[in-house]
Design a protein around this motif. Structure first.
Motif, short mmCIF file in Angstrom:
data_model
loop_
_atom_site.label_atom_id
_atom_site.label_comp_id
_atom_site.label_asym_id
_atom_site.label_seq_id
_atom_site.Cartn_x
_atom_site.Cartn_y
_atom_site.Cartn_z
N HIS A 51 0.95 -1.06 -0.01
CA HIS A 51 0.07 0.07 0.07
C HIS A 51 0.97 1.24 -0.05
CE1 HIS A 51 -3.46 -2.92 1.12
NE2 HIS A 51 -2.49 -3.30 2.04
N PHE A 68 -5.19 2.77 1.14
CA PHE A 68 -5.33 1.56 0.36
C PHE A 68 -5.89 2.05 -1.00
CE2 PHE A 68 -6.60 0.80 4.83
CZ PHE A 68 -5.51 -0.01 5.42
N PRO A 106 -8.20 -1.93 -3.02
CA PRO A 106 -9.06 -2.64 -1.98
C PRO A 106 -9.03 -4.10 -2.09
CG PRO A 106 -10.42 -0.98 -3.34
CD PRO A 106 -8.93 -0.95 -3.93
N ARG A 136 -6.52 -5.55 -1.94
CA ARG A 136 -5.25 -5.98 -1.03
C ARG A 136 -5.38 -5.81 0.31
NH1 ARG A 136 -0.76 -2.90 -4.39
NH2 ARG A 136 -1.01 -3.91 -6.47
N VAL A 137 -7.01 -5.37 0.80
CA VAL A 137 -7.10 -5.30 2.10
C VAL A 137 -7.88 -6.33 2.85
CG1 VAL A 137 -8.86 -3.97 3.66
CG2 VAL A 137 -7.52 -2.73 1.80
N HIS A 178 -5.81 -3.89 8.79
CA HIS A 178 -6.40 -3.00 7.87
C HIS A 178 -7.52 -2.39 8.40
CE1 HIS A 178 -4.13 -5.36 4.50
NE2 HIS A 178 -3.38 -4.43 5.27
N SER A 210 -8.93 1.19 10.75
CA SER A 210 -9.67 2.44 9.64
C SER A 210 -10.88 2.84 10.65
CB SER A 210 -10.11 1.44 8.62
OG SER A 210 -11.44 0.84 8.70
N LYS A 248 -14.76 -1.62 2.23
CA LYS A 248 -13.33 -1.56 2.15
C LYS A 248 -12.95 -0.47 2.63
CE LYS A 248 -12.37 -5.98 0.64
NZ LYS A 248 -11.23 -6.85 0.17
N ARG A 273 -10.46 2.99 2.61
CA ARG A 273 -9.68 3.62 1.77
C ARG A 273 -8.44 4.14 2.44
NH1 ARG A 273 -11.74 3.28 -3.38
NH2 ARG A 273 -9.36 3.06 -3.49
N THR A 274 -8.63 4.55 3.77
CA THR A 274 -7.35 4.92 4.44
C THR A 274 -7.44 4.51 5.89
OG1 THR A 274 -8.00 7.08 5.46
CG2 THR A 274 -7.51 7.05 3.17
N THR A 275 -6.32 4.53 6.65
CA THR A 275 -6.41 4.38 8.17
C THR A 275 -6.70 5.64 8.56
OG1 THR A 275 -4.05 4.93 8.40
CG2 THR A 275 -4.65 2.82 8.11
#
Ligand code: GLC
Length: 416
Positions: free
Chosen positions: A35, A78, A81, A83-84, A90, A94, A105, A107-109
């Motif tokens: 990521h 991310f 998605p 790969r989450v 992950h 989030s 899913k 998109r970011t933390t």
């Protein structure tokens, strides 16, 4: 080595088409870290400034695009998605409480990382990407103001992390005691550090609720970088004619340094220690964080001297391949970061990003000889073991992820 560095950053480059634009950034490592990470991208941008500043600007644009309305720049984006995964961290990190439901899913933390963006922007601007300044400055302005207003609950100028994973030094033994873990018990360390993240997730990442608990910290590495980057922000603001922002950043940096000296400096041990909770209980382990204030240009000379004594002592931080992430004489030191077969990073081996910071610190405090030694040994590590995530401090052997992006920082360390 520069050619090899460039080739690696290129090989790790992802291009994503989104909102009618192409975004480019490098993953830290294709296998282990697929990521985009905040401080990794800043390091990549610094290295890009050496041979292709415009590619470096793209790296930061991809990161800045995900800035939250409140100013936070997330620690991971991310972009892919697919790969989450639920079984990884992950979802835990989030913001969305329902992120684990199908089709949700993240998109970011909801975390951030050590605030290196101002340094990265400055390096690109100085390398000729002058136009990038107008684009990046408002992003930096919002980010550093977010840190000052939302991440400093006691208003002493030092910013607080809400989990040790925000410090960038994930499983550093600095926090073992604070989380109630014993340093030889890997599963306990892993479980107890994540327990804080579970509480954060259940609190909906609401900072008021998180800061009402006692497990937040004023980390020395994060704050050394904060103090140094506020100076970079001030220089950038002056360059762009924003006198008010420059004055704010200068004043914040000075206030934070004053507090760091008053609260985190241990004159008996001659090292800095991070502060946990509102009672500011000092961490005790001798880790690389303790030395990082050497990066600060305005650090008083007598304090820099004392840090230097620890840094250059072969029994502590200056073995064959400096600088280990934990002092060799600390009981928690581990030569390859494996405890009972479980890999916990930042518990002994050295990393090129902290070498790069300390190299700058040595130069700034007039220690050209040690700075060149550090650069030479770092180059040797890469020549022998490739661009790697970590290296054994005594053996020089590569440890952890291979073909790792920020190891290319070695090309920015002058051995002359
Ligand atoms: C690990 C490191 C962190 C880094 C990330 C990606 O989590 O601790 O500092 O940003 O990997 O390389």
């Amino acid at each position: 080595m520069r050619e090899a560095a460039r080739a690696l950053l290129e090989a790790n480059t992802e291009s994503v088409t989104r909102d009618g634009r192409v975004w480019r950034y490098s993953v830290p490592s294709r296998r282990s870290y697929p990521h985009q990470w905040l401080w990794d991208s800043c390091f990549h941008a610094v290295v890009w400034s050496l041979f292709d500043p415009s590619r470096g600007c793209d790296e930061l644009r991809s990161l800045f695009h995900w800035q939250w309305p409140n100013g936070l720049i997330p620690h991971v984006v991310f972009w892919h998605p697919e790969r989450v995964y639920l079984r990884k961290w992950h979802h835990l990190e989030s913001p969305d409480v329902w992120s684990f439901l199908p089709g949700h899913k993240p998109r970011t933390t909801a975390l951030t990382q050590p605030p290196v963006p101002a340094t990265a922007v400055e390096r690109l601007v100085l390398a000729g990407a002058e136009d990038f300044l107008a684009e990046a400055l408002p992003v930096l302005d919002r980010y550093y103001h977010y840190l000052a207003s939302e991440r400093d609950p006691d208003q002493d100028g030092l910013i607080s992390t809400i989990t040790q994973f925000e410090t960038g030094l994930d499983f550093s033994p600095a926090y073992d005691r604070a989380i109630g873990a014993r340093s030889r018990f890997a599963l306990e360390i892993a479980a107890k550090s994540r327990r804080i993240e579970i509480k954060n997730k259940l609190a909906g990442y609401d900072l008021k609720r998180i800061f009402a608990r006692e497990d937040h910290a004023e980390d020395v590495l994060v704050n050394a970088i904060w103090i140094d980057n506020l100076k970079a922000l001030a220089r950038l603001a002056r360059r762009a004619g924003h006198a008010e922002l420059a004055a704010w950043a200068e004043a914040k940096s000075a206030q934070a340094l004053q507090s760091l000296l008053e609260r985190a400096w241990d004159s008996g041990r001659g090292l800095f220690f991070s502060l946990v909770g509102s009672a500011e209980i000092r961490t005790e382990a001798k880790t690389i964080q303790c030395l990082l204030p050497l990066l600060i240009e305005d650090l008083p000379g007598e304090i820099a001297e004392r840090l230097l004594a620890h840094l250059t002592d072969s029994r502590e931080f200056w073995p064959a391949y400096p600088v280990p992430s934990v002092g060799l004489d600390d009981p928690s030191y581990d030569s390859d970061s494996h405890i009972h077969g479980i890999r916990l990073i930042w518990r002994g081996p050295c990393s090129m990003n902290t070498n790069w910071f300390l190299h700058q610190g040595l130069v700034r405090h007039g220690e050209a000889g040690y700075a060149s030694q550090l650069a030479e040994r770092s180059q040797e590590l890469v020549e022998r073991g490739g661009f790697n995530e970590f290296y054994g401090a005594r053996s020089g052997r590569p440890v952890g992820a291979k073909r790792f992006g920020w190891a290319t920082l070695v090309t920015d360390m002058d051995s002359a």
